[in-house]
Design an enzyme around this catalytic site. Structure first.
Site, PDB file in Angstrom:
ATOM      1  N   SER A   1       6.688   7.517   7.371  1.00 23.62           N
ATOM      2  CA  SER A   1       6.041   6.479   8.180  1.00 23.62           C
ATOM      3  C   SER A   1       6.422   6.728   9.631  1.00 23.62           C
ATOM      4  O   SER A   1       7.441   7.381   9.903  1.00 23.62           O
ATOM      5  CB  SER A   1       6.557   5.100   7.758  1.00 23.62           C
ATOM      6  OG  SER A   1       6.168   4.102   8.692  1.00 23.62           O
TER       7      SER A   1
ATOM      8  N   TYR B   1      13.519  -1.277   6.934  1.00 28.79           N
ATOM      9  CA  TYR B   1      12.464  -0.309   6.600  1.00 28.79           C
ATOM     10  C   TYR B   1      12.587   0.963   7.451  1.00 28.79           C
ATOM     11  O   TYR B   1      12.442   2.072   6.930  1.00 28.79           O
ATOM     12  CB  TYR B   1      11.103  -0.967   6.801  1.00 28.79           C
ATOM     13  CG  TYR B   1       9.919  -0.115   6.394  1.00 28.79           C
ATOM     14  CD1 TYR B   1       9.797   0.381   5.092  1.00 28.79           C
ATOM     15  CD2 TYR B   1       8.910   0.197   7.301  1.00 28.79           C
ATOM     16  CE1 TYR B   1       8.703   1.153   4.715  1.00 28.79           C
ATOM     17  CE2 TYR B   1       7.813   0.967   6.929  1.00 28.79           C
ATOM     18  CZ  TYR B   1       7.713   1.443   5.635  1.00 28.79           C
ATOM     19  OH  TYR B   1       6.626   2.198   5.270  1.00 28.79           O
TER      20      TYR B   1
HETATM   21  P1  NAP Z   1       0.838  -0.552  -1.401  1.00 27.95           P
HETATM   22  O1  NAP Z   1      -0.632  -0.768  -1.353  1.00 27.95           O
HETATM   23  O2  NAP Z   1       1.742  -1.737  -1.495  1.00 27.95           O
HETATM   24  O3  NAP Z   1       1.177   0.457  -2.613  1.00 27.95           O
HETATM   25  C1  NAP Z   1       2.503   0.753  -2.955  1.00 27.95           C
HETATM   26  C2  NAP Z   1       2.529   1.507  -4.284  1.00 27.95           C
HETATM   27  O4  NAP Z   1       3.902   1.830  -4.587  1.00 27.95           O
HETATM   28  C3  NAP Z   1       1.984   0.684  -5.427  1.00 27.95           C
HETATM   29  O5  NAP Z   1       1.152   1.487  -6.230  1.00 27.95           O
HETATM   30  C4  NAP Z   1       3.236   0.274  -6.202  1.00 27.95           C
HETATM   31  O6  NAP Z   1       2.928   0.214  -7.595  1.00 27.95           O
HETATM   32  C5  NAP Z   1       4.132   1.471  -5.931  1.00 27.95           C
HETATM   33  N1  NAP Z   1       5.544   1.169  -6.172  1.00 27.95           N
HETATM   34  C6  NAP Z   1       6.311   0.256  -5.528  1.00 27.95           C
HETATM   35  N2  NAP Z   1       7.528   0.214  -6.085  1.00 27.95           N
HETATM   36  C7  NAP Z   1       7.521   1.121  -7.117  1.00 27.95           C
HETATM   37  C8  NAP Z   1       8.467   1.511  -8.081  1.00 27.95           C
HETATM   38  N3  NAP Z   1       9.696   0.979  -8.134  1.00 27.95           N
HETATM   39  N4  NAP Z   1       8.126   2.474  -8.976  1.00 27.95           N
HETATM   40  C9  NAP Z   1       6.886   3.024  -8.948  1.00 27.95           C
HETATM   41  N5  NAP Z   1       5.937   2.681  -8.074  1.00 27.95           N
HETATM   42  C10 NAP Z   1       6.260   1.727  -7.159  1.00 27.95           C
HETATM   43  O7  NAP Z   1       1.354   0.259  -0.103  1.00 27.95           O
HETATM   44  P2  NAP Z   1       0.803   1.595   0.618  1.00 27.95           P
HETATM   45  O8  NAP Z   1       0.498   1.242   2.008  1.00 27.95           O
HETATM   46  O9  NAP Z   1      -0.211   2.286  -0.211  1.00 27.95           O
HETATM   47  O10 NAP Z   1       2.163   2.437   0.653  1.00 27.95           O
HETATM   48  C11 NAP Z   1       2.304   3.734   0.104  1.00 27.95           C
HETATM   49  C12 NAP Z   1       3.369   4.492   0.863  1.00 27.95           C
HETATM   50  O11 NAP Z   1       2.968   4.654   2.217  1.00 27.95           O
HETATM   51  C13 NAP Z   1       4.737   3.793   0.915  1.00 27.95           C
HETATM   52  O12 NAP Z   1       5.753   4.747   0.795  1.00 27.95           O
HETATM   53  C14 NAP Z   1       4.747   3.167   2.304  1.00 27.95           C
HETATM   54  O13 NAP Z   1       6.064   2.959   2.769  1.00 27.95           O
HETATM   55  C15 NAP Z   1       4.001   4.223   3.091  1.00 27.95           C
HETATM   56  N6  NAP Z   1       3.408   3.765   4.345  1.00 27.95           N
HETATM   57  C16 NAP Z   1       2.514   2.739   4.385  1.00 27.95           C
HETATM   58  C17 NAP Z   1       1.990   2.335   5.608  1.00 27.95           C
HETATM   59  C18 NAP Z   1       1.012   1.196   5.743  1.00 27.95           C
HETATM   60  O14 NAP Z   1       0.793   0.705   6.880  1.00 27.95           O
HETATM   61  N7  NAP Z   1       0.372   0.739   4.697  1.00 27.95           N
HETATM   62  C19 NAP Z   1       2.386   2.976   6.785  1.00 27.95           C
HETATM   63  C20 NAP Z   1       3.301   4.008   6.705  1.00 27.95           C
HETATM   64  C21 NAP Z   1       3.796   4.406   5.484  1.00 27.95           C
HETATM   65  P3  NAP Z   1       3.541  -0.837  -8.651  1.00 27.95           P
HETATM   66  O15 NAP Z   1       3.845  -2.104  -7.907  1.00 27.95           O
HETATM   67  O16 NAP Z   1       2.429  -0.967  -9.657  1.00 27.95           O
HETATM   68  O17 NAP Z   1       4.747  -0.165  -9.209  1.00 27.95           O
END
Ligand code: NAP
Length: 248
Positions: free
Chosen positions: A133, A146
């Site tokens: 990120s 975070y």
């Molecule tokens: P999201 O829509 O909340 O999706 C997060 C995913 O992670 C879900 O599928 C969730 O599935 C899974 N997850 C969470 N805890 C888990 C666990 N203990 N075991 C297995 N799976 C788990 O968020 P997103 O934005 O797609 O985020 C994906 C990645 O991108 C993350 O690493 C986040 O930090 C990074 N990121 C996001 C952003 C943003 O602005 N959205 C920016 C920078 C980086 P379950 O709950 O079904 O397990």
């Protein structure tokens, strides 16, 4: 592309992971998806002709069982499972939030990578893509829990490249800014109004934007390693410096 190429995406039940699984399937990979919400994963797997497997990256036994269900060779591992919890300043820090974020974003990523290392190496052209990120590149008030873990992800990505030098495994890190997914809903414990406000008055990235970057990185020739890719929406200069159009 060789249809036997296997891609594994963690955290594929929502957001960036779900979009990445779709894009990689379309690009010809056989995709295995993992997360805790199995019914969502199964619907996705049915749609893309992939395989859904239960996975909790915070639980070593779950990670080992997940890895054991995969083919002997894996070309691509997308370590995407993760996210943020809370936005408290340091003096009010919530120890459970910090521990849970470290468990998922850093230890989870390492657990899965360790469990799949042999399969990635056996493929002769493995590739680990870590979702970091811009929180791994800068700090912002309330974000220390975070930003600390995503700085940790950056250290792990770099260490992988150092320790695996000479092995046929590429290591890339994708560092997005604002992407509209369930990220903010999870961060703010289901408070939809607070989550919506994060993206109000600007056009954030979509999960599909990041998925397309992952596709590009993993389909480059095997001698080309994209170390790090920073992707932000046009309306974002830094984590907390964004341009919002006036609404309503
Ligand atoms: P999201 O829509 O909340 O999706 C997060 C995913 O992670 C879900 O599928 C969730 O599935 C899974 N997850 C969470 N805890 C888990 C666990 N203990 N075991 C297995 N799976 C788990 O968020 P997103 O934005 O797609 O985020 C994906 C990645 O991108 C993350 O690493 C986040 O930090 C990074 N990121 C996001 C952003 C943003 O602005 N959205 C920016 C920078 C980086 P379950 O709950 O079904 O397990």
């Amino acid at each position: 592309m060789d249809s036997l190429k296997v891609a594994v995406v963690t955290g594929a039940s929502a957001g960036i992971g779900e979009a990445t699984a779709r894009v990689l399937a379309k690009a010809g990979f056989t995709v295995f998806v993992g997360a805790r919400r199995l019914s969502r994963l199964e619907a996705l797997a049915a749609e893309i002709g992939g395989t859904a497997l239960p996975l909790d990256v915070t639980d070593t036994a779950s990670v080992e069982a997940f890895a054991a269900a995969l083919p002997e060779q894996v070309q691509v591992l997308v370590n995407n499972a993760g996210g943020a919890l809370g936005l408290e300043p340091i003096v009010e820090f919530d120890e459970k939030h910090w521990l849970d974020m470290y468990q998922t974003n850093v230890l989870g990523l390492v657990r899965v990578s360790r469990a799949l290392f042999g399969r990635l190496e056996a493929s002769g052209a493995g590739h680990v893509v870590n979702l970091g990120s811009i929180a791994g590149l800068e700090a912002y008030p309330g974000g220390a829990g975070y930003t600390a873990v995503k700085h940790g992800v950056r250290a792990v990505s770099e260490t992988m490249r150092l320790e695996w030098l000479g092995k046929p495994i590429r290591v890339s890190e994708i560092d997005p800014g604002l992407v509209e997914t369930e990220f903010s809903l999870v961060r703010f414990a289901g408070d939809a109004e607070r989550a919506r406000a994060v993206y109000a008055g600007l056009q954030p990235l979509t999960a599909a934007d990041i998925a397309e970057a992952v596709r590009w990185v993993v389909t480059l020739p095997p001698h080309v390693n994209i170390d790090q890719l920073v992707i932000k929406p046009l309306a974002q200069a830094r984590a907390i410096l964004v341009h919002r159009e006036k609404t309503g």
